[in-house]
Write an enzyme that holds these catalytic residues in place. Structure first.
Site, PDB file in Angstrom:
ATOM      1  N   HIS A 145     183.006  85.716  90.753  1.00  0.00           N
ATOM      2  CA  HIS A 145     182.145  84.817  89.980  1.00  0.00           C
ATOM      3  C   HIS A 145     182.416  83.336  90.215  1.00  0.00           C
ATOM      4  O   HIS A 145     181.749  82.491  89.629  1.00  0.00           O
ATOM      5  CB  HIS A 145     182.247  85.118  88.474  1.00  0.00           C
ATOM      6  CG  HIS A 145     183.577  84.757  87.874  1.00  0.00           C
ATOM      7  ND1 HIS A 145     184.638  85.612  87.866  1.00  0.00           N
ATOM      8  CD2 HIS A 145     184.018  83.629  87.284  1.00  0.00           C
ATOM      9  CE1 HIS A 145     185.672  85.044  87.272  1.00  0.00           C
ATOM     10  NE2 HIS A 145     185.318  83.824  86.919  1.00  0.00           N
TER      11      HIS A 145
HETATM   12  C1  UD1 Z   1     182.951  80.580  83.013  1.00  0.00           C
HETATM   13  C2  UD1 Z   1     184.136  79.628  83.166  1.00  0.00           C
HETATM   14  C3  UD1 Z   1     185.101  80.193  84.190  1.00  0.00           C
HETATM   15  C4  UD1 Z   1     185.504  81.606  83.845  1.00  0.00           C
HETATM   16  C5  UD1 Z   1     184.275  82.465  83.640  1.00  0.00           C
HETATM   17  C6  UD1 Z   1     184.703  83.813  83.164  1.00  0.00           C
HETATM   18  C7  UD1 Z   1     183.744  77.210  82.918  1.00  0.00           C
HETATM   19  C8  UD1 Z   1     183.562  75.944  83.660  1.00  0.00           C
HETATM   20  N1  UD1 Z   1     183.677  78.321  83.668  1.00  0.00           N
HETATM   21  O1  UD1 Z   1     182.270  80.637  84.242  1.00  0.00           O
HETATM   22  O2  UD1 Z   1     186.262  79.394  84.229  1.00  0.00           O
HETATM   23  O3  UD1 Z   1     186.299  82.124  84.890  1.00  0.00           O
HETATM   24  O4  UD1 Z   1     183.430  81.865  82.645  1.00  0.00           O
HETATM   25  O5  UD1 Z   1     183.708  84.772  83.215  1.00  0.00           O
HETATM   26  O6  UD1 Z   1     183.928  77.207  81.721  1.00  0.00           O
HETATM   27  N2  UD1 Z   1     175.396  83.890  81.857  1.00  0.00           N
HETATM   28  C9  UD1 Z   1     174.659  84.896  81.290  1.00  0.00           C
HETATM   29  N3  UD1 Z   1     175.114  85.447  80.128  1.00  0.00           N
HETATM   30  C10 UD1 Z   1     176.245  85.050  79.500  1.00  0.00           C
HETATM   31  C11 UD1 Z   1     176.969  83.993  80.083  1.00  0.00           C
HETATM   32  C12 UD1 Z   1     176.543  83.426  81.262  1.00  0.00           C
HETATM   33  O7  UD1 Z   1     173.639  85.304  81.823  1.00  0.00           O
HETATM   34  O8  UD1 Z   1     176.602  85.606  78.438  1.00  0.00           O
HETATM   35  C13 UD1 Z   1     174.927  83.317  83.141  1.00  0.00           C
HETATM   36  C14 UD1 Z   1     174.018  82.104  82.965  1.00  0.00           C
HETATM   37  O9  UD1 Z   1     173.055  82.155  83.979  1.00  0.00           O
HETATM   38  C15 UD1 Z   1     174.980  80.953  83.216  1.00  0.00           C
HETATM   39  C16 UD1 Z   1     175.932  81.524  84.257  1.00  0.00           C
HETATM   40  O10 UD1 Z   1     176.076  82.894  83.909  1.00  0.00           O
HETATM   41  O11 UD1 Z   1     174.330  79.800  83.673  1.00  0.00           O
HETATM   42  C17 UD1 Z   1     177.294  80.856  84.271  1.00  0.00           C
HETATM   43  O12 UD1 Z   1     177.892  80.829  82.976  1.00  0.00           O
HETATM   44  P1  UD1 Z   1     178.958  79.672  82.591  1.00  0.00           P
HETATM   45  O13 UD1 Z   1     179.535  79.933  81.263  1.00  0.00           O
HETATM   46  O14 UD1 Z   1     178.355  78.336  82.824  1.00  0.00           O
HETATM   47  O15 UD1 Z   1     180.047  79.817  83.703  1.00  0.00           O
HETATM   48  P2  UD1 Z   1     180.765  81.095  84.293  1.00  0.00           P
HETATM   49  O16 UD1 Z   1     180.423  81.188  85.743  1.00  0.00           O
HETATM   50  O17 UD1 Z   1     180.501  82.264  83.426  1.00  0.00           O
HETATM   51  N1  UDP Z   2     186.883  91.934  82.500  1.00  0.00           N
HETATM   52  C1  UDP Z   2     186.164  92.866  81.738  1.00  0.00           C
HETATM   53  N2  UDP Z   2     184.988  93.341  82.252  1.00  0.00           N
HETATM   54  C2  UDP Z   2     184.499  92.975  83.461  1.00  0.00           C
HETATM   55  C3  UDP Z   2     185.246  92.032  84.218  1.00  0.00           C
HETATM   56  C4  UDP Z   2     186.417  91.519  83.696  1.00  0.00           C
HETATM   57  O1  UDP Z   2     186.583  93.230  80.639  1.00  0.00           O
HETATM   58  O2  UDP Z   2     183.431  93.456  83.858  1.00  0.00           O
HETATM   59  C5  UDP Z   2     188.119  91.356  81.905  1.00  0.00           C
HETATM   60  C6  UDP Z   2     189.358  91.430  82.771  1.00  0.00           C
HETATM   61  O3  UDP Z   2     190.091  92.619  82.568  1.00  0.00           O
HETATM   62  C7  UDP Z   2     190.141  90.224  82.281  1.00  0.00           C
HETATM   63  C8  UDP Z   2     189.055  89.206  81.964  1.00  0.00           C
HETATM   64  O4  UDP Z   2     187.870  89.963  81.755  1.00  0.00           O
HETATM   65  O5  UDP Z   2     190.831  90.557  81.083  1.00  0.00           O
HETATM   66  C9  UDP Z   2     188.887  88.225  83.097  1.00  0.00           C
HETATM   67  O6  UDP Z   2     187.741  87.476  82.884  1.00  0.00           O
HETATM   68  P1  UDP Z   2     186.971  86.715  84.058  1.00  0.00           P
HETATM   69  O7  UDP Z   2     187.279  87.324  85.370  1.00  0.00           O
HETATM   70  O8  UDP Z   2     185.550  86.640  83.627  1.00  0.00           O
HETATM   71  O9  UDP Z   2     187.549  85.235  83.943  1.00  0.00           O
HETATM   72  P2  UDP Z   2     188.758  84.456  84.627  1.00  0.00           P
HETATM   73  O10 UDP Z   2     189.997  85.220  84.317  1.00  0.00           O
HETATM   74  O11 UDP Z   2     188.471  84.349  86.084  1.00  0.00           O
HETATM   75  O12 UDP Z   2     188.725  83.114  84.003  1.00  0.00           O
END
Ligand code: UD1
Ligand code: UDP
Length: 368
Positions: free
Chosen positions: A205
Site C-alpha cells: 500500500h
Molecule cells: C495510511 C497511512 C499509512 C499507513 C496506512 C495503513 C498516512 C499518511 N498514511 O495510508 O502510514 O501505513 O494508512 O493502512 O497517514 N480508503 C478507502 N477506505 C478507507 C480508507 C482509505 O477506500 O477506509 C482509500 C481512499 O481512496 C483513500 C486511500 O485509500 O484516498 C488512502 O487512504 P489514506 O488514509 O489517505 O492513506 P493510506 O494509503 O491508507
Molecule cells: N492487517 C489486517 N488485515 C489486512 C492487512 C493488515 O488486519 O488485510 C493488520 C496487520 O496484521 C498489522 C496491521 O494491519 O497488524 C498493519 O497495518 P498496515 O499494513 O495497514 O499499516 P502499516 O503497518 O504499514 O502502517
C-alpha cells in the site's frame, strides 16, 4: 475528579496498538476517552478491528475520511482541538506515524496538554515517505517518547532529545499479536480461501510502490514469477485497488498464477493467514514486526525501513522494488526456508503494562 486520558486511533495500524493500552488503563480504573478520527472508515479497515480486538465503540468519532495530506491533517487538528478544549484531558496518547498521529500531537503541543507518542524514535531517513515527516514532527512535540527498540532511543538522542523524554517500553503491537494468536488460529480463513499447505501472504500500500505505475508494474512482474512457485494470498488495501484500476493493472494482478485476491481482512483472519504462511511479501511497517515475532520470513518491498531491528535480529530482508531482486530473494526463501531470527528484547507481550506505568507516573508527577 480525575481527568480522562484520550487515546487516539485513526487508521488500520493504530487499532492493534491502542487496544492493549486501552485494556491495561481500563483495568487500572482510569477514565478514558477513545477517539477515532475516521481517517480509515470502511468496515474492513476500521469496525472489524474493534470487534476482533474486543475494543468498545469509540466515544468520539470525528469522521474525517480521505483527502490530501493537508486536508486530513488540518481537519483532524480543527476537530481535535475542540474536543481537547471540551474534555480537558490529563494526557493524550498517539501511536504510530499516520496523519492522525501528527495532527493530534501538534494540537496537544499548542494547548499545553501532555502527549505521549507510542512507537517513537523510528526513522527510515527517507523524507519522501509521508510517515517519516509525521514521525519527526510528532517526536519533536510530544512530551513522552515511548520507543519499541534501542535504535529508536539512539535516533532521538542523535536529534538532541532530552533523556528524560525517552522511555523504552517495547513493542505494543506484539501484545495484541500474542494475546490474539490462539483465537486467530481457530479461524477458518485458510479453508475459506482454498489455500494450500504452503502459500505466501502479500500486502502492498505504500505510495512509492502503488502510486507509481512503473514500480507497481515491476512488482507485478516479480509476482508473476513467484506465483508459478507458490500460491499467493493478497488482501488488497483500498489505495492499491484504486491505483491498480486507474493504471489498468488490476486485470494483470488477477492473472498472476495462483493468486487469491480479497479485500482487506480482519485482524484475527489476517493473523491466522500470516502465522501459517511460508513467506510474507510486504511494504507494511507492522508486518515487518509481526513476522519477526512469529518467525516467518519477510521480504520487504521497500528501499529502507524504519524498523531495522527486524533485519538485524528478525526475519526481515529489505529488497526494494527491483523485480529481479524480489524474484531471487523469494526463490531463495522458498528453497532454504528463509532467514531465522530472534525476538527483540521487550517484544514480550507486556509493553502495555509498561506504558500504563509510565503514563500514570507522568500524570501524577505533572498533573494539577
Ligand atoms: C495510511 C497511512 C499509512 C499507513 C496506512 C495503513 C498516512 C499518511 N498514511 O495510508 O502510514 O501505513 O494508512 O493502512 O497517514 N480508503 C478507502 N477506505 C478507507 C480508507 C482509505 O477506500 O477506509 C482509500 C481512499 O481512496 C483513500 C486511500 O485509500 O484516498 C488512502 O487512504 P489514506 O488514509 O489517505 O492513506 P493510506 O494509503 O491508507
Ligand atoms: N492487517 C489486517 N488485515 C489486512 C492487512 C493488515 O488486519 O488485510 C493488520 C496487520 O496484521 C498489522 C496491521 O494491519 O497488524 C498493519 O497495518 P498496515 O499494513 O495497514 O499499516 P502499516 O503497518 O504499514 O502502517
Amino acid at each position: 475528579m480525575t481527568k480522562p486520558i484520550i487515546l487516539v486511533v485513526g487508521a488500520r495500524p493504530n487499532f492493534m496498538k491502542i487496544a492493549p493500552i486501552y485494556a491495561e488503563l481500563e483495568s487500572r480504573s482510569q477514565p478514558l476517552i477513545l477517539l477515532h478520527t475516521g481517517q480509515h472508515y470502511d468496515d474492513n479497515m476500521s469496525k472489524v478491528f474493534f470487534d476482533d480486538l474486543g475494543m468498545p465503540k469509540p466515544d468520539i468519532y470525528l469522521g474525517i475520511g480521505s483527502g490530501s495530506h493537508a486536508y486530513q491533517t488540518a481537519t483532524v487538528m480543527i476537530e481535535f482541538e475542540k474536543i481537547c478544549q471540551e474534555k480537558d484531558p490529563s494526557m493524550v496518547v498517539v501511536v504510530g506515524d499516520v496523519n492522525s498521529t501528527v495532527a493530534c500531537s501538534i494540537v496537544c503541543a499548542k494547548l499545553n496538554i501532555p502527549c505521549a507518542h507510542v512507537e517513537a524514535g523510528l526513522r527510515s531517513f527517507d523524507r519522501e515517505m509521508p510517515e517519516e515527516i509525521n514521525r519527526i514532527l510528532t517526536d519533536s512535540v510530544a512530551n513522552l517518547l515511548l520507543t519499541p527498540s534501542p535504535d529508536g532511543d539512539e535516533n532521538l538522542r542523535a536529534e538532541g532529545v532530552a533523556e528524560e523524554r525517552i522511555v523504552r517500553v517495547g513493542n505494543v503491537m506484539i501484545d495484541s499479536l500474542y494475546s490474539n494468536l490462539e483465537k486467530a488460529k481457530q479461524s477458518s480463513v485458510k479453508s475459506d480461501f482454498g489455500l494450500q499447505e504452503k502459500y505466501a501472504i502479500l500486502t502492498l500500500h505504500r505510495p512509492s510502490n502503488v502510486d507509481d505505475k512503473e514500480n507497481f508494474a515491476g512488482i507485478i512482474g516479480a509476482l508473476e514469477h513467484i506465483g508459478k512457485n507458490i500460491q499467493i494470498i493478497f488482501p488488497m488495501h483500498p489505495r492499491t485497488e484504486k491505483m491498480a484500476k486507474s493504471f489498468s493493472l488490476y486485470e494483470r494482478i488477477e492473472s498472476i498464477p495462483n493468486i487469491v485476491i480479497t479485500g482487506p481482512v480482519g485482524y484475527l483472519d489476517f493473523v491466522a493467514l500470516m502465522a501459517s504462511s511460508a513467506l510474507a511479501l510486504t511494504d507494511s511497517g507492522g508486518l515487518q514486526e509481526e513476522t519477526t515475532a512469529l518467525g516467518i520470513p519477510c521480504i520487504t518491498l521497500r528501499e529502507n525501513t524504519e524498523r531495522p531491528i527486524t533485519v538485524t535480529e528478525g526475519t526481515n530482508t529489505i529488497v526494494g522494488c527491483d523485480p529481479e531482486l524480489i524474484k531471487k530473494t523469494a526463490m531463495d526463501v522458498l528453497e532454504t526456508g528463509g532467514k531465522s531470527g530472534r525476538i527483540p528484547e521487550l517484544w514480550d507481550g507486556k509493553t502495555s503494562q509498561r506504558i500504563a506505568d509510565v503514563l500514570l507516573q507522568y500524570i501524577s508527577a505533572n498533573g494539577d
